[in-house]
Scaffold this motif. Structure first.
Motif, PDB file in Angstrom:
ATOM      1  N   CYS A  29      14.583   3.316  27.151  1.00 37.18           N
ATOM      2  CA  CYS A  29      13.366   2.807  26.523  1.00 37.18           C
ATOM      3  C   CYS A  29      12.422   3.962  26.175  1.00 37.18           C
ATOM      4  CB  CYS A  29      12.663   1.830  27.457  1.00 37.18           C
ATOM      5  SG  CYS A  29      11.134   1.185  26.760  1.00 37.18           S
ATOM      6  N   PRO A  30      12.098   4.126  24.901  1.00 38.35           N
ATOM      7  CA  PRO A  30      11.190   5.218  24.534  1.00 38.35           C
ATOM      8  C   PRO A  30       9.771   5.043  25.061  1.00 38.35           C
ATOM      9  CG  PRO A  30      11.701   3.848  22.627  1.00 38.35           C
ATOM     10  CD  PRO A  30      12.564   3.368  23.748  1.00 38.35           C
ATOM     11  N   ASP A  31       9.417   3.823  25.492  1.00 41.11           N
ATOM     12  CA  ASP A  31       8.081   3.593  26.040  1.00 41.11           C
ATOM     13  C   ASP A  31       7.983   3.967  27.524  1.00 41.11           C
ATOM     14  OD1 ASP A  31       7.099   2.651  23.613  1.00 41.11           O
ATOM     15  OD2 ASP A  31       7.733   0.594  24.058  1.00 41.11           O
ATOM     16  N   ALA A  32       9.109   4.109  28.194  1.00 43.53           N
ATOM     17  CA  ALA A  32       9.118   4.491  29.613  1.00 43.53           C
ATOM     18  C   ALA A  32       8.991   6.005  29.701  1.00 43.53           C
ATOM     19  CB  ALA A  32      10.397   4.012  30.283  1.00 43.53           C
ATOM     20  N   LEU A  33       7.939   6.461  30.341  1.00 46.54           N
ATOM     21  CA  LEU A  33       7.674   7.897  30.428  1.00 46.54           C
ATOM     22  C   LEU A  33       7.895   8.468  31.817  1.00 46.54           C
ATOM     23  CD1 LEU A  33       4.356   7.999  28.360  1.00 46.54           C
ATOM     24  CD2 LEU A  33       6.692   8.404  27.548  1.00 46.54           C
ATOM     25  N   VAL A  34       7.641   7.643  32.851  1.00 44.57           N
ATOM     26  CA  VAL A  34       7.668   8.133  34.227  1.00 44.57           C
ATOM     27  C   VAL A  34       8.603   7.282  35.070  1.00 44.57           C
ATOM     28  CG1 VAL A  34       6.262   8.547  36.289  1.00 44.57           C
ATOM     29  CG2 VAL A  34       5.277   8.917  34.037  1.00 44.57           C
ATOM     30  N   GLU A  35       9.364   7.932  35.922  1.00 46.16           N
ATOM     31  CA  GLU A  35      10.173   7.210  36.910  1.00 46.16           C
ATOM     32  C   GLU A  35       9.648   7.573  38.291  1.00 46.16           C
ATOM     33  OE1 GLU A  35      13.705   8.131  38.536  1.00 46.16           O
ATOM     34  OE2 GLU A  35      13.406  10.266  38.451  1.00 46.16           O
ATOM     35  N   PHE A  36       9.787   6.625  39.211  1.00 40.36           N
ATOM     36  CA  PHE A  36       9.409   6.866  40.592  1.00 40.36           C
ATOM     37  C   PHE A  36      10.588   6.529  41.469  1.00 40.36           C
ATOM     38  CE2 PHE A  36       7.794   5.111  44.647  1.00 40.36           C
ATOM     39  CZ  PHE A  36       7.316   6.293  45.169  1.00 40.36           C
ATOM     40  N   SER A  37      11.011   7.479  42.291  1.00 41.18           N
ATOM     41  CA  SER A  37      12.088   7.265  43.255  1.00 41.18           C
ATOM     42  C   SER A  37      11.459   6.963  44.603  1.00 41.18           C
ATOM     43  CB  SER A  37      12.976   8.511  43.356  1.00 41.18           C
ATOM     44  OG  SER A  37      13.840   8.391  44.466  1.00 41.18           O
ATOM     45  N   ALA A  38      11.551   5.693  45.019  1.00 48.19           N
ATOM     46  CA  ALA A  38      10.958   5.296  46.298  1.00 48.19           C
ATOM     47  C   ALA A  38      11.636   6.013  47.464  1.00 48.19           C
ATOM     48  CB  ALA A  38      11.045   3.790  46.475  1.00 48.19           C
ATOM     49  N   LYS A  39      12.958   6.167  47.408  1.00 46.75           N
ATOM     50  CA  LYS A  39      13.650   6.776  48.546  1.00 46.75           C
ATOM     51  C   LYS A  39      13.302   8.246  48.712  1.00 46.75           C
ATOM     52  CE  LYS A  39      18.161   7.773  46.456  1.00 46.75           C
ATOM     53  NZ  LYS A  39      19.560   7.382  46.467  1.00 46.75           N
ATOM     54  N   PHE A  40      13.006   8.936  47.618  1.00 47.63           N
ATOM     55  CA  PHE A  40      12.641  10.350  47.704  1.00 47.63           C
ATOM     56  C   PHE A  40      11.135  10.574  47.601  1.00 47.63           C
ATOM     57  CE2 PHE A  40      16.971  11.186  45.604  1.00 47.63           C
ATOM     58  CZ  PHE A  40      17.606  11.319  46.825  1.00 47.63           C
ATOM     59  N   GLN A  41      10.378   9.508  47.272  1.00 49.00           N
ATOM     60  CA  GLN A  41       8.937   9.627  47.056  1.00 49.00           C
ATOM     61  C   GLN A  41       8.645  10.667  45.977  1.00 49.00           C
ATOM     62  OE1 GLN A  41       6.441   7.564  49.034  1.00 49.00           O
ATOM     63  NE2 GLN A  41       8.411   6.556  48.818  1.00 49.00           N
ATOM     64  N   GLU A  42       9.433  10.638  44.891  1.00 47.49           N
ATOM     65  CA  GLU A  42       9.302  11.598  43.796  1.00 47.49           C
ATOM     66  C   GLU A  42       8.937  10.891  42.493  1.00 47.49           C
ATOM     67  OE1 GLU A  42      12.662  15.003  44.767  1.00 47.49           O
ATOM     68  OE2 GLU A  42      13.134  13.431  43.337  1.00 47.49           O
ATOM     69  N   TYR A  43       8.112  11.572  41.717  1.00 47.39           N
ATOM     70  CA  TYR A  43       7.792  11.145  40.366  1.00 47.39           C
ATOM     71  C   TYR A  43       8.447  12.120  39.398  1.00 47.39           C
ATOM     72  CZ  TYR A  43       4.056   8.256  42.315  1.00 47.39           C
ATOM     73  OH  TYR A  43       3.342   7.322  43.010  1.00 47.39           O
ATOM     74  N   GLY A  44       8.877  11.600  38.260  1.00 46.03           N
ATOM     75  CA  GLY A  44       9.472  12.469  37.260  1.00 46.03           C
ATOM     76  C   GLY A  44       9.201  11.971  35.858  1.00 46.03           C
ATOM     77  N   LEU A  45       9.082  12.902  34.930  1.00 41.03           N
ATOM     78  CA  LEU A  45       8.969  12.556  33.517  1.00 41.03           C
ATOM     79  C   LEU A  45      10.381  12.338  32.989  1.00 41.03           C
ATOM     80  CD1 LEU A  45       6.311  15.161  32.351  1.00 41.03           C
ATOM     81  CD2 LEU A  45       5.964  12.763  32.995  1.00 41.03           C
ATOM     82  N   ILE A  46      10.605  11.176  32.394  1.00 44.73           N
ATOM     83  CA  ILE A  46      11.932  10.818  31.892  1.00 44.73           C
ATOM     84  C   ILE A  46      12.270  11.677  30.682  1.00 44.73           C
ATOM     85  CG2 ILE A  46      13.291   8.979  30.827  1.00 44.73           C
ATOM     86  CD1 ILE A  46      11.682   6.989  32.559  1.00 44.73           C
ATOM     87  N   ILE A  47      13.466  12.223  30.681  1.00 44.59           N
ATOM     88  CA  ILE A  47      13.977  12.999  29.560  1.00 44.59           C
ATOM     89  C   ILE A  47      14.860  12.067  28.737  1.00 44.59           C
ATOM     90  CG2 ILE A  47      15.380  14.973  28.875  1.00 44.59           C
ATOM     91  CD1 ILE A  47      14.519  16.234  31.620  1.00 44.59           C
ATOM     92  N   HIS A  48      14.380  11.718  27.573  1.00 39.39           N
ATOM     93  CA  HIS A  48      15.092  10.764  26.711  1.00 39.39           C
ATOM     94  C   HIS A  48      16.122  11.506  25.859  1.00 39.39           C
ATOM     95  CE1 HIS A  48      12.791   7.238  27.786  1.00 39.39           C
ATOM     96  NE2 HIS A  48      11.697   7.969  27.725  1.00 39.39           N
ATOM     97  N   ASP A  49      17.251  11.804  26.476  1.00 45.71           N
ATOM     98  CA  ASP A  49      18.323  12.504  25.768  1.00 45.71           C
ATOM     99  C   ASP A  49      19.644  11.742  25.847  1.00 45.71           C
ATOM    100  OD1 ASP A  49      19.025  12.862  28.406  1.00 45.71           O
ATOM    101  OD2 ASP A  49      19.173  15.049  28.299  1.00 45.71           O
ATOM    102  N   GLY A  50      19.573  10.468  26.225  1.00 41.40           N
ATOM    103  CA  GLY A  50      20.779   9.658  26.347  1.00 41.40           C
ATOM    104  C   GLY A  50      21.326   9.599  27.759  1.00 41.40           C
ATOM    105  N   GLY A  51      20.786  10.405  28.667  1.00 43.32           N
ATOM    106  CA  GLY A  51      21.246  10.414  30.053  1.00 43.32           C
ATOM    107  C   GLY A  51      20.226   9.775  30.973  1.00 43.32           C
ATOM    108  N   THR A  52      20.300  10.146  32.243  1.00 45.90           N
ATOM    109  CA  THR A  52      19.368   9.608  33.242  1.00 45.90           C
ATOM    110  C   THR A  52      18.628  10.733  33.956  1.00 45.90           C
ATOM    111  OG1 THR A  52      21.133   9.517  34.883  1.00 45.90           O
ATOM    112  CG2 THR A  52      20.718   7.504  33.618  1.00 45.90           C
ATOM    113  N   SER A  53      18.218  11.728  33.206  1.00 50.87           N
ATOM    114  CA  SER A  53      17.515  12.868  33.786  1.00 50.87           C
ATOM    115  C   SER A  53      16.012  12.666  33.740  1.00 50.87           C
ATOM    116  CB  SER A  53      17.848  14.148  33.016  1.00 50.87           C
ATOM    117  OG  SER A  53      19.204  14.454  33.125  1.00 50.87           O
TER     118      SER A  53
END
Length: 106
Positions: A29-53
Motif C-alpha cells: 500500500c503506497p499510503d502505508a509509511l510506517v510499520e511497528f514491530s510489537a515483538k521488537f518494539q521497533e518502528y520503521g519506514l516502509i520501503i516500497h520496492d515490492g518487498g517487505t523491507s
C-alpha cells in the motif's frame, strides 16, 4: 522496562494503524509509511520496492520524540536462553508480539 501500547503521537498512531480497502499488506500500500514491530518494539519506514523491507527509525518523523529502544537483540537472547533456535524450532506464541517482554524469565 515498558512496552509500547500507545505510540508517541496521534499522527504516528494513525500511520502505524493505517488501513486500506485495496491492500491487505502494508508493504503493498503506497499510503502505508510506517510499520511497528510489537515483538521488537521497533518502528520503521516502509520501503516500497515490492518487498517487505523497512528502515528502522529512532525518532518520530512527526513529533520528533525519541522512540523506544529496539528489543530485537534481547528477543534473540531470550530465545537462546530458553534453548529455542529461530528457523529450526517453533517460536512460542508469546514471542510473536510484546507479551514476551512482560513474562517472567524461566
Amino acid at each position: 522496562m515498558t512496552t509500547v501500547t500507545n505510540h508517541c503521537c496521534e499522527t504516528m498512531s494513525r500511520q502505524v494503524d493505517v488501513s486500506c480497502d485495496e491492500h491487505d499488506n502494508p508493504y503493498a500500500c503506497p499510503d502505508a509509511l510506517v510499520e511497528f514491530s510489537a515483538k521488537f518494539q521497533e518502528y520503521g519506514l516502509i520501503i516500497h520496492d515490492g518487498g517487505t523491507s523497512s528502515s528502522t527509525i529512532a525518532f518520530c518523523p512527526w513529533c520528533g520524540r525519541r522512540l523506544p529502544a529496539s528489543q530485537r537483540e534481547r528477543w534473540f537472547e531470550e530465545l537462546e536462553r530458553r534453548g529455542i533456535e529461530p528457523g529450526e524450532d517453533d517460536i512460542p506464541a508469546e514471542f510473536e508480539d510484546e507479551r514476551w517482554l512482560a513474562s517472567p524469565p524461566r
